[in-house]
Design an enzyme around this catalytic site. Structure first.
Site, PDB file in Angstrom:
ATOM      1  CG  HIS A 164      -1.705   1.264   1.381  1.00  0.00           C
ATOM      2  ND1 HIS A 164      -2.921   1.476   0.767  1.00  0.00           N
ATOM      3  CD2 HIS A 164      -1.436   2.409   2.075  1.00  0.00           C
ATOM      4  CE1 HIS A 164      -3.381   2.672   1.072  1.00  0.00           C
ATOM      5  NE2 HIS A 164      -2.496   3.268   1.877  1.00  0.00           N
ATOM      6  CD  GLU A 165       1.978   3.372   3.660  1.00  0.00           C
ATOM      7  OE1 GLU A 165       2.154   4.482   3.110  1.00  0.00           O
ATOM      8  OE2 GLU A 165       0.982   3.127   4.373  1.00  0.00           O
ATOM      9  CG  HIS A 177       0.509   6.346  -0.642  1.00  0.00           C
ATOM     10  ND1 HIS A 177      -0.646   6.924  -1.137  1.00  0.00           N
ATOM     11  CD2 HIS A 177       0.163   5.785   0.549  1.00  0.00           C
ATOM     12  CE1 HIS A 177      -1.642   6.715  -0.288  1.00  0.00           C
ATOM     13  NE2 HIS A 177      -1.184   6.025   0.738  1.00  0.00           N
TER      14      HIS A 177
END
Length: 226
Positions: A95-96, A99
């Site tokens: 998920h990070e 980004h």
């Protein structure tokens, strides 16, 4: 009675979301990924696969403190996710990295959110000052100014939703296509990310409810003054 229900909602919704994410993370942090990759390794492989070898992966501090820092181009993972081999660690790390990919592609919502940071910080800090003055001194102009500042902070919360959901979608696509989790583990990874998304949904819902309450208070104050 209405106010009691309202205050119950703004207290219980965030608490429920926090319990949901903690319970889901705790459950799947105990389930090892069949790929046997640490969260840091998942992040490194995903970043490299997207041409982001210049983005570093570092161990951060604190429980679930995971985040991507666009200023230093760094994915920071909490200790349990940096070292962990679990499905939860893989999902959060991916998920990070989602980004980081957004940043590299100049994702419009991410850019908009970054531009709103100083405005949102000012709004969240000053809004309550003006709102309190407006309420206690019965000054509708001050209350309106507080509402405007609060609206800027609420807008930041709203823009955060598509940013986070898009990062999760990118994460799921990547960890499956790159084989960073097993074929049958994508459903569990999705549960972790969905639970995390609930915290943003809850925060946004509460912020909108608060803003609506003060808007109604402002209209009522003006009606009484007429």
């Amino acid at each position: 009675m209405v106010y009691l229900i309202y205050f119950a909602m703004i207290v219980l919704i965030p608490l429920w979301a926090q319990m949901k994410v903690k319970n889901t993370f705790a459950r799947y942090s105990r389930v090892a990924s069949s790929a046997s990759l640490r969260g840091s390794e998942v992040a490194r492989k995903m970043l490299n696969a997207n041409g982001l070898s210049h983005v570093s992966v570092e161990e951060g501090r604190g429980f679930l403190s995971d985040h991507y820092d666009p200023r230093t181009k760094t994915v920071k993972l909490s200790p349990e996710n940096f070292h962990g081999h679990s499905i939860a660690a893989a999902a959060v790390a991916a998920h990070e990295c989602g980004h980081a990919i957004q940043d590299s592609e100049d994702y419009s919502f991410l850019r908009f959110r970054h531009a709103l940071v100083p405005v949102a910080n000012i709004g969240s800090n000053l809004s309550w000052v003006f709102i309190m003055i407006g309420m206690f001194a019965h000054l509708s102009g001050m209350l309106l100014l507080g509402i405007i500042f609060m609206a800027a902070a609420v807008l930041f919360q709203i823009i955060t939703l598509p940013v986070e959901l898009n990062a999760s979608n990118r994460a799921m696509d990547q960890i499956v296509s790159l084989g960073l989790v097993g074929n049958r583990e994508d459903r569990e990874a999705r549960k972790v990310l969905n639970a995390a998304a609930l915290t943003y949904v809850a925060a946004t819902a509460v912020a909108v409810l608060e803003l609506l309450r003060f808007v109604l208070m402002f209209t009522g104050m003006n009606r009484n003054d007429d």
